[in-house]
Each structure stands twice: as structure tokens, then as C-alpha cells.
Design a protein around this motif. Structure first.
Motif, mmCIF file in Angstrom:
data_model
loop_
_atom_site.group_PDB
_atom_site.id
_atom_site.type_symbol
_atom_site.label_atom_id
_atom_site.label_comp_id
_atom_site.label_asym_id
_atom_site.label_seq_id
_atom_site.Cartn_x
_atom_site.Cartn_y
_atom_site.Cartn_z
ATOM 1 N N LYS A 195 0.848 -1.182 0.000
ATOM 2 C CA LYS A 195 0.000 0.000 0.000
ATOM 3 C C LYS A 195 0.888 1.239 0.000
ATOM 4 C CE LYS A 195 -3.862 -2.146 2.485
ATOM 5 N NZ LYS A 195 -4.735 -2.094 3.693
ATOM 6 N N PHE A 196 0.334 2.328 -0.506
ATOM 7 C CA PHE A 196 1.102 3.571 -0.546
ATOM 8 C C PHE A 196 0.160 4.727 -0.195
ATOM 9 C CE2 PHE A 196 3.654 7.031 -2.236
ATOM 10 C CZ PHE A 196 4.935 6.609 -1.926
ATOM 11 N N ASP A 247 -7.460 8.772 11.813
ATOM 12 C CA ASP A 247 -7.175 10.203 11.920
ATOM 13 C C ASP A 247 -5.700 10.484 12.148
ATOM 14 O OD1 ASP A 247 -9.867 10.777 11.601
ATOM 15 O OD2 ASP A 247 -10.271 10.793 13.751
ATOM 16 N N THR A 248 -4.997 9.532 12.751
ATOM 17 C CA THR A 248 -3.560 9.674 12.977
ATOM 18 C C THR A 248 -2.840 8.476 12.371
ATOM 19 O OG1 THR A 248 -3.666 8.584 15.143
ATOM 20 C CG2 THR A 248 -3.887 10.992 15.097
ATOM 21 N N ILE A 249 -1.582 8.666 12.026
ATOM 22 C CA ILE A 249 -0.799 7.603 11.410
ATOM 23 C C ILE A 249 0.546 7.514 12.115
ATOM 24 C CG2 ILE A 249 0.114 9.154 9.629
ATOM 25 C CD1 ILE A 249 0.097 6.741 7.710
ATOM 26 N N ASN A 250 1.020 6.291 12.339
ATOM 27 C CA ASN A 250 2.320 6.041 12.941
ATOM 28 C C ASN A 250 3.191 5.294 11.937
ATOM 29 O OD1 ASN A 250 2.114 6.686 16.106
ATOM 30 N ND2 ASN A 250 0.163 5.845 15.407
ATOM 31 N N PHE A 251 4.381 5.807 11.719
ATOM 32 C CA PHE A 251 5.275 5.175 10.753
ATOM 33 C C PHE A 251 6.725 5.380 11.195
ATOM 34 C CE2 PHE A 251 4.354 9.487 9.410
ATOM 35 C CZ PHE A 251 5.607 10.013 9.125
ATOM 36 N N ALA A 252 7.611 4.614 10.615
ATOM 37 C CA ALA A 252 9.040 4.714 10.929
ATOM 38 C C ALA A 252 9.749 5.475 9.815
ATOM 39 C CB ALA A 252 9.646 3.328 11.086
ATOM 40 N N ALA A 253 10.755 6.251 10.200
ATOM 41 C CA ALA A 253 11.569 6.986 9.236
ATOM 42 C C ALA A 253 13.036 6.769 9.569
ATOM 43 C CB ALA A 253 11.235 8.474 9.270
ATOM 44 N N TYR A 255 5.419 -2.040 3.841
ATOM 45 C CA TYR A 255 6.191 -3.219 3.478
ATOM 46 C C TYR A 255 6.087 -4.237 4.601
ATOM 47 C CZ TYR A 255 8.678 -1.726 -0.751
ATOM 48 O OH TYR A 255 8.987 -1.364 -2.027
ATOM 49 N N CYS A 256 5.750 -5.472 4.253
ATOM 50 C CA CYS A 256 5.714 -6.564 5.222
ATOM 51 C C CYS A 256 4.933 -6.180 6.473
ATOM 52 C CB CYS A 256 7.137 -6.997 5.586
ATOM 53 S SG CYS A 256 8.064 -7.664 4.174
ATOM 54 N N GLY A 257 3.808 -5.493 6.261
ATOM 55 C CA GLY A 257 2.934 -5.154 7.369
ATOM 56 C C GLY A 257 3.362 -3.959 8.190
ATOM 57 N N GLN A 258 4.448 -3.257 7.784
ATOM 58 C CA GLN A 258 4.938 -2.103 8.527
ATOM 59 C C GLN A 258 4.896 -0.846 7.649
ATOM 60 O OE1 GLN A 258 5.812 -2.281 11.808
ATOM 61 N NE2 GLN A 258 5.268 -4.454 11.753
ATOM 62 N N LEU A 259 4.636 0.299 8.274
ATOM 63 C CA LEU A 259 4.600 1.566 7.550
ATOM 64 C C LEU A 259 5.932 2.290 7.683
ATOM 65 C CD1 LEU A 259 1.051 2.886 8.535
ATOM 66 C CD2 LEU A 259 1.744 1.843 6.370
ATOM 67 N N TYR A 260 6.452 2.751 6.531
ATOM 68 C CA TYR A 260 7.737 3.456 6.494
ATOM 69 C C TYR A 260 7.611 4.721 5.649
ATOM 70 C CZ TYR A 260 9.564 -1.100 7.982
ATOM 71 O OH TYR A 260 9.790 -2.266 8.655
ATOM 72 N N HIS A 261 8.280 5.774 6.089
ATOM 73 C CA HIS A 261 8.360 6.981 5.283
ATOM 74 C C HIS A 261 9.202 6.698 4.052
ATOM 75 C CE1 HIS A 261 10.576 10.865 4.364
ATOM 76 N NE2 HIS A 261 9.324 11.134 4.080
ATOM 77 N N GLU A 262 8.713 7.138 2.894
ATOM 78 C CA GLU A 262 9.487 6.995 1.655
ATOM 79 C C GLU A 262 10.681 7.949 1.764
ATOM 80 O OE1 GLU A 262 10.534 5.195 -1.721
ATOM 81 O OE2 GLU A 262 8.739 4.694 -0.568
ATOM 82 N N LYS A 263 11.850 7.371 1.865
ATOM 83 C CA LYS A 263 13.052 8.081 2.290
ATOM 84 C C LYS A 263 13.283 9.403 1.564
ATOM 85 C CE LYS A 263 17.426 6.524 4.146
ATOM 86 N NZ LYS A 263 18.378 5.406 4.184
#
Length: 313
Positions: free
Chosen positions: A129-130, A178-184, A206-214
Motif C-alpha cells: 500500500k502507498f 485520523d492519525t498515522i504512525n510510521f518509521a523513518a 512493506y511486510c505489514g509495517q509503515l515506512y516513510h518513503e526516504k
């Protein structure tokens, strides 16, 4: 395991501790010796005050921190009331009171390695997902990652910035909360997007985890017509794009949107706030041209995202 052999040179005003670090050559050789854990204390304070300006100089100040030479030798001075902190990547940091060290003629310090866990690589080729959204910063903090067995990280960086943002508006992907948690992640420190209160962010799953597109973001500000826009050159974060189709428009930003240029030189002002996009007055750079969100997304869609094989429908 790391083994330290230390000698102590005393004077009336200070104590100089010199020694040799012995280590297993298969493991990390980088060892930091700090007085009173000064850098960590400064980092913790800077996270609250957002004042990072003096950190580079502090990190080079031999009064507070030193590192071993290639031979393992180090030398640092401290007061009897101070403590010394010995740290190395993948080892448990240890603290020693200088008042205890000066009682010994020879000191051996053994650092225990942190336990490691197997590294399981995510082999998913494309994000499941994106999401693209306008976000308002709630919180961002660094968390050290696990000590993976037999994995070497670039620049010794092994951690993530846990980021929490309020979603002001969904642009793509329609995130349901309403809020989103992701790793950067960022090899050079705290991610640049965290400097701004409101940003256009790009987040992948990716693989069930949310990451900031670097490195992908745009700082956003309110416009008098109620929309969001980013001031200045629309390609300020996409300088390698050859065909620059999108043009900045004349935009009336909210009166609160301006940038302090008091400490900038004339060359810096022209570089960071060119007259094509900003009006310079009373030590302020006031944006007069910018780009709305839809066009900003097009820039990323046809630029970095395209080069990373991420297609927005």
C-alpha cells in the motif's frame, strides 16, 4: 568483548586518563569515551528545545568526548567528581566514577556485547500500500533498533525515528485513521521533514509495517483561499529532474507565513529565498510564489517515485 587497559596522570586541577583499548578484531573497533555522558544529555535537551546548532562543535570538544585511535589508544581529562562513559556499537555502555578510577594504578574494563537476534529480511519487491497525505506533526522520537547478528549498518546507524502525525487530508491511498504512525530512517540524523509542522508526506507499507518513503516530502503552509501550498521553487527537492514541467504560481499565503533571514548572508538569502519566489523586507522572506498539493504530487510521481518503481494510479 572489549578490554580497556588504563593509566592515570594526576595534576592539582584535573586528572588525565590514558589507555589502550584491546578488542576482538572481528567486532566493531569504534569506542567513544565521554565525560558525564555529555552528548546524550545534550541530545535529550535538544529534542525538547529544538536547538541543535551547537551540537557539531560539542561533539568535537575534547573536554567532553574522545575516541580511540586505530591503535586503541585514548586520552581524556576529567575532574574527580566526573564519571566516564565507555560505549561502542553493539556493546553495553558502562559508567565509571573518576574518583574510583584514580584509586587504582591499572584498570581493566570489560564491556559485554549486547545479545543479538537473527535478521529477517523483507523480500517484498513493491509496497503493498502507498499513502500520500497532508500531515501535522504530533511526535517524532528516535528508537535504537535491535542488535542483529552479522549485520553491519551504514554509518553505524541502527534505529528508526518513530513518527506520529495527524492526517489533515488524504491525497492518495485513503488511510482510514485520523492519525498515522510510521518509521523513518536517515543516516544523517533526524529526518528533515520533522523540522516543519505541516508536511506533504509519502508513506509505504512493506511486510505489514509503515515506512516513510526516504527523503520525500514537501513543507506546507496555509493559503488565504484555504488550500495548502509549498513556497518557492517546486523542484527544490527534485533538482535532478530534467524536464521541469510544473511552474510555481502567484499565491497569497497566510500573513503568518514568513521566514527569518536575520542571520543569513546576502548570498545565502539569494540562494535559499530567491527574489523570483520571495519578497525580502524587514529581515523577512515572504513567499509570493508557490505550488499547490496536486502539482507537488505530480512532481514526485514523475520524479523519485517513478525512479523507485512506485506507480500512483
Amino acid at each position: 568483548m572489549l578490554l580497556y587497559s588504563l593509566s592515570i596522570i594526576c595534576s592539582a586541577q584535573e586528572i588525565k586518563i590514558e589507555g589502550i583499548v584491546s578488542f576482538d578484531i572481528k567486532n566493531n573497533k569504534y569506542v567513544s569515551v565521554q565525560v558525564n555522558d555529555t552528548l546524550k544529555k545534550f541530545r535529550d535537551m535538544a529534542k525538547l528545545t529544538k536547538k541543535w546548532d551547537s551540537y557539531p562543535e560539542l561533539a568535537k570538544n575534547k573536554r567532553y568526548v574522545t575516541h580511540t585511535y586505530s591503535t586503541g589508544f585514548f586520552s581524556i581529562s576529567a575532574k574527580p567528581s566526573d564519571s566516564l562513559f565507555f560505549s561502542s556499537l553493539t556493546y553495553v555502555t558502562q559508567k565509571f566514577a573518576v574518583s574510583d578510577l584514580i584509586k587504582r594504578n591499572e584498570i581493566n574494563i570489560l564491556l559485554q556485547p549486547e545479545p543479538c537476534i537473527p535478521y529477517v529480511e523483507c523480500i517484498q519487491e513493491k509496497p503493498s500500500k502507498f499513502y500520500v497525505f497532508i500531515g501535522k506533526k504530533i511526535d517524532i522520537k528516535y528508537e535504537k533498533g535491535p542488535n542483529y547478528c552479522d549485520v553491519i549498518f551504514i554509518h553505524g546507524f541502527n534505529g528508526e525515528y518513530k513518527s506520529e502525525y495527524k492526517i489533515e487530508k488524504n491525497i492518495y491511498g485513503n488511510y482510514q485513521k485520523d492519525t498515522i504512525n510510521f518509521a523513518a530512517t536517515d543516516e544523517y540524523g533526524i529526518p528533515n521533514f520533522s523540522k516543519y509542522e505541516n508536511v506533504l508526506l509519502f508513506v509505504r507499507e512493506y511486510c505489514g509495517q509503515l515506512y516513510h518513503e526516504k527523503y520525500q516530502y514537501f513543507d506546507l503552509y496555509k493559503v488565504k483561499n484555504g488550500k495548502w501550498a509549498s513556497p518557492g521553487n517546486p523542484y527544490k527537492y527534485e533538482k535532478n529532474v530534467k524536464e521541469k514541467i510544473i511552474q510555481a504560481q502567484k499565491i497569497k499565503f497566510d500573513d503568518s507565513v514568513w521566514f527569518d533571514i536575520t542571520k543569513l548572508s546576502p548570498n545565502q538569502i539569494e540562494s535559499e529565498y530567491p527574489s523570483e519566489y520571495y519578497k525580502i523586507t524587514n529581515n523577512k522572506a515572504i513567499p509570493i510564489r508557490g505550488t499547490y498539493v496536486d502539482d507537488l504530487v505530480k512532481i514526485k510521481k514523475n520524479g523519485v517515485l517513478k525512479s523507485r518503481n512506485i506507480e500512483l494510479e
